[in-house]
Design a protein around this motif. Structure first.
Motif, short mmCIF file in Angstrom:
data_model
loop_
_atom_site.label_atom_id
_atom_site.label_comp_id
_atom_site.label_asym_id
_atom_site.label_seq_id
_atom_site.Cartn_x
_atom_site.Cartn_y
_atom_site.Cartn_z
N ASP A 108 0.86 -1.19 0.00
CA ASP A 108 0.00 0.00 0.00
C ASP A 108 0.89 1.24 0.00
OD1 ASP A 108 -1.82 2.00 0.42
OD2 ASP A 108 -2.75 1.13 2.19
N MET A 109 0.88 1.96 -1.13
CA MET A 109 1.75 3.13 -1.27
C MET A 109 0.92 4.35 -1.65
SD MET A 109 5.12 1.66 -3.21
CE MET A 109 4.19 1.27 -4.69
N LEU A 110 1.16 5.45 -0.93
CA LEU A 110 0.51 6.70 -1.30
C LEU A 110 1.08 7.24 -2.60
CD1 LEU A 110 -1.47 8.94 -0.45
CD2 LEU A 110 0.42 10.05 0.75
N LEU A 152 5.19 2.36 -9.45
CA LEU A 152 4.51 1.23 -10.08
C LEU A 152 4.88 1.08 -11.55
CD1 LEU A 152 0.94 1.50 -8.50
CD2 LEU A 152 2.88 0.12 -7.76
N THR A 153 5.26 2.17 -12.18
CA THR A 153 5.60 2.12 -13.60
C THR A 153 7.07 1.77 -13.84
OG1 THR A 153 6.04 4.50 -13.58
CG2 THR A 153 3.80 3.80 -14.16
N ASP A 154 7.83 1.61 -12.78
CA ASP A 154 9.24 1.29 -12.89
C ASP A 154 9.39 -0.19 -13.27
OD1 ASP A 154 11.93 0.70 -12.53
OD2 ASP A 154 12.14 2.04 -10.80
N PRO A 155 10.11 -0.49 -14.36
CA PRO A 155 10.29 -1.90 -14.78
C PRO A 155 10.93 -2.76 -13.70
CG PRO A 155 10.94 -0.40 -16.54
CD PRO A 155 10.71 0.44 -15.33
N ASP A 156 11.91 -2.20 -12.96
CA ASP A 156 12.55 -2.97 -11.90
C ASP A 156 11.55 -3.34 -10.81
OD1 ASP A 156 14.96 -2.81 -13.21
OD2 ASP A 156 15.63 -1.04 -12.10
N PHE A 157 10.64 -2.41 -10.50
CA PHE A 157 9.61 -2.68 -9.48
C PHE A 157 8.70 -3.82 -9.96
CE2 PHE A 157 5.41 -2.01 -7.62
CZ PHE A 157 5.72 -1.89 -6.28
N GLN A 158 8.30 -3.77 -11.22
CA GLN A 158 7.44 -4.81 -11.76
C GLN A 158 8.14 -6.17 -11.75
OE1 GLN A 158 4.29 -4.70 -12.48
NE2 GLN A 158 4.11 -2.50 -12.04
N GLU A 159 9.44 -6.15 -12.01
CA GLU A 159 10.20 -7.39 -11.98
C GLU A 159 10.23 -7.99 -10.58
OE1 GLU A 159 14.79 -8.84 -12.85
OE2 GLU A 159 14.03 -6.99 -13.79
N ASP A 160 10.40 -7.10 -9.56
CA ASP A 160 10.39 -7.58 -8.18
C ASP A 160 9.03 -8.14 -7.79
OD1 ASP A 160 13.03 -6.92 -7.80
OD2 ASP A 160 12.59 -4.93 -6.97
N ILE A 161 7.96 -7.51 -8.25
CA ILE A 161 6.61 -8.00 -7.97
C ILE A 161 6.41 -9.38 -8.57
CG2 ILE A 161 4.16 -7.63 -8.39
CD1 ILE A 161 5.26 -5.85 -6.24
N ASP A 162 6.89 -9.57 -9.80
CA ASP A 162 6.75 -10.88 -10.45
C ASP A 162 7.52 -11.94 -9.67
OD1 ASP A 162 5.19 -9.78 -12.43
OD2 ASP A 162 6.87 -9.45 -13.81
N ARG A 163 8.67 -11.56 -9.15
CA ARG A 163 9.45 -12.50 -8.34
C ARG A 163 8.71 -12.84 -7.05
NH1 ARG A 163 15.09 -10.96 -5.20
NH2 ARG A 163 15.22 -12.90 -3.95
N LYS A 172 -0.73 -14.51 -3.22
CA LYS A 172 -1.40 -13.37 -3.82
C LYS A 172 -0.67 -12.09 -3.45
CE LYS A 172 -5.97 -11.17 -4.11
NZ LYS A 172 -7.38 -11.19 -3.59
N VAL A 173 -0.52 -11.18 -4.40
CA VAL A 173 0.08 -9.87 -4.16
C VAL A 173 -0.92 -8.81 -4.59
CG1 VAL A 173 1.97 -8.29 -4.71
CG2 VAL A 173 2.43 -10.74 -4.54
N ASP A 174 -1.30 -7.95 -3.65
CA ASP A 174 -2.24 -6.85 -3.92
C ASP A 174 -1.50 -5.53 -3.85
OD1 ASP A 174 -4.34 -8.55 -4.27
OD2 ASP A 174 -5.20 -8.23 -2.28
N LEU A 175 -1.78 -4.66 -4.81
CA LEU A 175 -1.25 -3.30 -4.80
C LEU A 175 -2.39 -2.36 -4.44
CD1 LEU A 175 0.98 -3.35 -8.02
CD2 LEU A 175 1.65 -3.77 -5.65
N ALA A 176 -2.19 -1.52 -3.43
CA ALA A 176 -3.26 -0.64 -2.95
C ALA A 176 -2.74 0.78 -2.81
CB ALA A 176 -3.79 -1.15 -1.60
N ARG A 177 -3.65 1.69 -2.60
CA ARG A 177 -3.30 3.09 -2.37
C ARG A 177 -4.23 3.68 -1.33
NH1 ARG A 177 -4.24 8.46 -3.90
NH2 ARG A 177 -2.32 9.67 -4.23
N GLY A 178 -3.65 4.12 -0.20
CA GLY A 178 -4.46 4.75 0.84
C GLY A 178 -5.45 3.80 1.48
N GLY A 179 -4.99 2.58 1.77
CA GLY A 179 -5.88 1.60 2.38
C GLY A 179 -6.03 1.80 3.87
N LYS A 180 -6.08 0.71 4.57
CA LYS A 180 -6.31 0.75 6.02
C LYS A 180 -5.12 1.38 6.73
CE LYS A 180 -8.16 -2.25 9.62
NZ LYS A 180 -8.55 -3.64 9.96
N ILE A 181 -5.37 2.39 7.55
CA ILE A 181 -4.26 3.10 8.21
C ILE A 181 -4.28 2.94 9.72
CG2 ILE A 181 -4.14 4.83 6.38
CD1 ILE A 181 -5.56 6.77 8.30
N ALA A 182 -5.28 2.33 10.29
CA ALA A 182 -5.34 2.13 11.74
C ALA A 182 -6.17 0.89 12.03
CB ALA A 182 -5.95 3.34 12.43
#
Length: 529
Positions: free
Chosen positions: A457-459, A464-475, A482-492
């Protein structure tokens, strides 16, 4: 009187008579028109109820709302029209408030023997003496100042009194002991607040007491508190802050406070806080807030607490523990100083909670101190049923390193099902080291304890558009289910409703407190919070 010609032909006597007649007629017309206004067609009783909300309410040092109003704010209403003046003066309850800025005799006269709400300062104590001597009923009384005449709070009965606040009062001479409040005759007293005073707690029963506050007092004994607890079965809210309590009582059997809803303890000694909490037992639904104490105090007063969620903040200045369940709510803050031993003792104290019941662990801040590894390891080892681990990035990233360094099998937190990585920063500080998470996931998979789900979960989502980041996610997806990408999710974490209610002025809603800590604010150190 009628005029069939020009008034220029009239003499002065006739003109004066005409002027008086016209003035009377105009006043009658205006009065009639005023009576036709929508608001003036309301029943006088209802209009008076509206006027009740006009005066300012005095906010004294008690943590609870005062009902003493400034009668001086009613004066402009009496100048609007005859009808409004009659309504205001005809409602005695509007004037049943005695304050320093309005003549007391007018309030006493216009209130027509109704019970009073009184706010007295050092320069108006004679008024209080007169009221008490007259046996006039008093519902609420606040006394501020160290020049209150004699010992009036102990000399007169107050059978109607519901709220009493005594502030900035220091009795001269010998230390007071065994005080009887209003001759021991306060059967209806529901609210008692002592502030900046050496006046002790009363020695007689307070059977109707619901709210008790002891703030910056220096003549309060733990035994006196215990005595109040034992005689006040309806007590709902307890506030103790900034007071030098005298440890004179060792409780052998805690008093069960079945109706206690909140305990607020701040800036007292560890021994005093422990003494208070060990003297009572409460239901799991009692919310406990502790702050400004040298060591981390974990209340053992709850009967089988159902705490299933724990959050931890560790900074150089303080350590915070929040524990909640379906009804349990504990917030404990300490300032251990800069010694490793003190920080380690705080982590050890956390094991007083029923950690085997915890299913959610929130790591909000964690110092990367290797010397504390054994204390953190012991804590995590006891969290055998944690299913979800929330990590605030980058403040608590060290927990990942600690989990990586763990070579045991089964590993720490063996039932971990969801790893939730949350970053609410932007720029380089917001980066989450996916490669490091991959190593952790791969290791746990190898030893037979895989992590089924990872949430990132990243503000700031530019990464996310970085190829290296996508490569790490695939790994990462190769090691977790399961891997979920979120934005501004649960904070407390979830909290019982009581955490976010405001039973008094010093109780800051915990969700707001959580958010303020994340933003770097220190409201916990500000007077009033």
């Amino acid at each position: 009187m009628h005029f069939n010609g020009e008034v220029t032909n009239l003499d002065s006597t006739t003109l004066l008579a005409a002027d008086r007649a016209l003035a009377v007629s105009l006043a009658s017309v205006r009065e009639r028109l005023n009576g036709l206004c929508a608001i003036n067609r309301l029943p006088p009783e209802l209009l008076a109820m509206i006027f009740y909300h006009v005066p300012m309410t005095y906010q004294h040092v008690s943590p609870w709302e005062s009902n003493v109003q400034a009668c001086s704010n009613l004066l402009p209403i009496t100048y609007v029209c005859k009808h409004w003046r009659a309504v205001v003066l005809g409602a005695p309850y509007l004037w049943s408030h005695v304050t320093p800025i309005f003549p007391a005799q007018i309030s006493l006269s216009r209130s027509r023997n109704l019970p009073l709400r009184v706010y007295i300062t050092y320069d108006s104590h004679r008024v209080l003496e007169e009221i008490l001597q007259s046996r006039r009923p008093i519902l609420e009384l606040c006394c501020e100042g160290d020049h209150i005449y004699g010992r009036m709070p102990s000399d007169y009965s107050a059978s109607h009194l519901e709220s009493f606040t005594l502030a900035n009062y220091n009795s001269p001479g010998e230390t007071l002991r065994n005080i009887t409040l209003f001759d021991g005759k306060v059967p209806r007293l529901q609210e008692l607040a002592l502030a900046t005073s050496n006046w002790p707690l009363p020695s007689h029963p307070l059977p109707a007491l619901r709210r008790l506050s002891v703030d910056a007092c220096n003549n309060i004994q733990i035994s006196a508190l215990v005595r109040v607890f034992s005689s006040s079965p309806y007590l709902e809210h307890l506030v103790v802050r900034g007071s030098d309590l005298m440890i004179d009582h060792l409780t052998t059997k805690p008093i069960h406070m079945d109706r206690l809803e909140t305990i607020y303890i701040k800036t007292i000694s560890t021994q005093a806080a422990t003494g208070i909490l060990s003297s009572v037992s409460v239901n799991p639904g009692t919310a406990v807030y502790l702050s400004g104490i040298d060591t981390l105090v974990i209340p053992r007063s709850h009967c089988k607490p159902d705490a299933c969620r724990v959050a931890i903040w560790q900074t150089a200045e303080k350590i915070i523990l929040a524990a909640t369940g379906s009804s349990t709510a504990i917030w404990s803050t300490c300032k251990p100083g800069d010694t490793i031993a003190a920080h380690g003792a705080a982590f050890d104290a956390m094991q007083k909670l029923p950690l085997e019941k915890v299913t959610e662990l929130w790591m909000e801040d964690l110092l990367p101190i290797s010397a504390l590894a054994q204390h953190l390891n012991a804590l995590l080892r006891a969290l055998t049923n944690v299913a979800t681990l929330y990590i605030h990035i980058p403040h608590a990233s060290y927990i990942i390193q600690h989990l990586m360094d763990d070579e045991s099998n089964p590993p720490l937190c063996p039932r971990l099902a969801t790893l939730y990585m949350h970053s609410d920063l932007e720029g380089d500080d917001s980066e989450i080291d996916i490669d490091f998470i991959c190593e952790l996931a791969e290791r746990r998979k190898r030893i037979g304890h895989p992590i089924p789900k990872v949430v990132i979960d990243m503000l700031d989502q530019t990464e996310l558009t970085d190829p290296d980041f996508q490569e790490d996610i695939d790994r990462l997806k190769k090691s977790v289910g399961k891997v979920d990408l979120a934005r501004g999710g649960k904070i407390a974490m979830d909290m019982p409703v009581c955490c976010d209610t405001c039973p008094h002025h010093w109780w800051r809603p915990w969700s707001r407190r959580w958010w303020d800590i994340r933003n770097g604010d220190t409201y916990d150190d500000i007077a009033g919070w």
